[in-house]
Write an enzyme that holds these catalytic residues in place. Structure first.
Site, mmCIF file in Angstrom:
data_model
loop_
_atom_site.group_PDB
_atom_site.id
_atom_site.type_symbol
_atom_site.label_atom_id
_atom_site.label_comp_id
_atom_site.label_asym_id
_atom_site.label_seq_id
_atom_site.Cartn_x
_atom_site.Cartn_y
_atom_site.Cartn_z
ATOM 1 N N ARG A 50 -7.450 -4.714 -3.140
ATOM 2 C CA ARG A 50 -6.686 -3.882 -3.880
ATOM 3 C C ARG A 50 -7.380 -3.791 -5.265
ATOM 4 O O ARG A 50 -7.135 -4.469 -6.194
ATOM 5 C CB ARG A 50 -5.156 -4.236 -4.107
ATOM 6 C CG ARG A 50 -4.427 -2.982 -4.691
ATOM 7 C CD ARG A 50 -3.012 -3.306 -4.960
ATOM 8 N NE ARG A 50 -2.386 -3.908 -3.555
ATOM 9 C CZ ARG A 50 -1.973 -3.242 -2.573
ATOM 10 N NH1 ARG A 50 -2.254 -2.125 -2.244
ATOM 11 N NH2 ARG A 50 -1.401 -3.866 -1.237
ATOM 12 N N CYS A 71 0.960 -1.182 0.015
ATOM 13 C CA CYS A 71 -0.244 -0.057 -0.047
ATOM 14 C C CYS A 71 0.874 1.353 -0.013
ATOM 15 O O CYS A 71 0.529 2.190 -0.467
ATOM 16 C CB CYS A 71 -1.010 -0.054 1.074
ATOM 17 S SG CYS A 71 -2.064 -1.389 1.154
#
Length: 181
Positions: free
Chosen positions: A142, A69
């Site tokens: 994601r 991330c």
């Protein structure tokens, strides 16, 4: 020790398998409002208002300050000027709390684009629950969406590997810009 933690976190991210039921291309993007942060300051983000200015790159990420991330945020931050030239707004959403997102917006998003709180209703609307072993982890998958100015989804990319998210969303925004000129 840090290498072991990094490897363990990377292994968790790669082993996670989202349900793969994200919204399809051509669907209307559900509108929402949420608390977000840019440059460490909180503000109210509204998708409908953002779409009035141009296309929106809406990307969901599992957890602030984890390796993938963080790298994804760096990549979006680096590409932000290109997105802005094309009139696109970027916003990242996760289930992190606002204080964490304020820090992430400064340290990892480099004050370039906002990150916001993905509420359970937003997670449901965009079908981005990260499911592992048949159980909701409480994190988002994601998944990146490009939403055109009319509110239609023109790109969906769901992959726990962060590497292609910026490239694919930028290509979709460029294509939109070419179609409108």
């Amino acid at each position: 020790m840090n290498r072991i933690v990094f490897a363990a976190l990377a292994g968790v991210a790669l082993a996670a398998s989202p349900a793969r039921a994200e919204l399809p291309v051509g669907a209307s993007a559900p509108t929402f409002a949420t608390q977000a942060a840019l440059g460490g300051k909180a503000f109210a983000f509204n998708l409908k208002a953002a779409l009035a200015k141009g296309p929106v790159v809406l990307y969901f990420f599992p957890k602030a300050f984890t390796p993938g991330c963080t790298l994804e945020a760096h990549a979006f931050a680096e590409a932000t000027p290109e997105f802005e030239k094309l009139g696109a707004t970027i916003i990242g959403l996760s289930n992190d709390n606002l204080d964490e997102l304020k820090k992430f917006s400064v340290l990892e998003c480099r004050n370039k684009f906002p990150v916001g709180a993905a509420t359970p209703a937003i997670d449901d609307a965009y079908d981005v629950h990260l499911v592992r072993d048949g159980k909701d982890t409480g994190l988002t998958s994601r998944t990146s969406y490009v939403i055109d100015q009319s509110g239609k989804i023109v790109l969906v990319h769901s992959d726990m590997d962060y590497k292609d998210h910026v490239k694919l969303t930028l290509a979709a925004v460029k294509k939109l810009a070419q179609e409108h000129h």
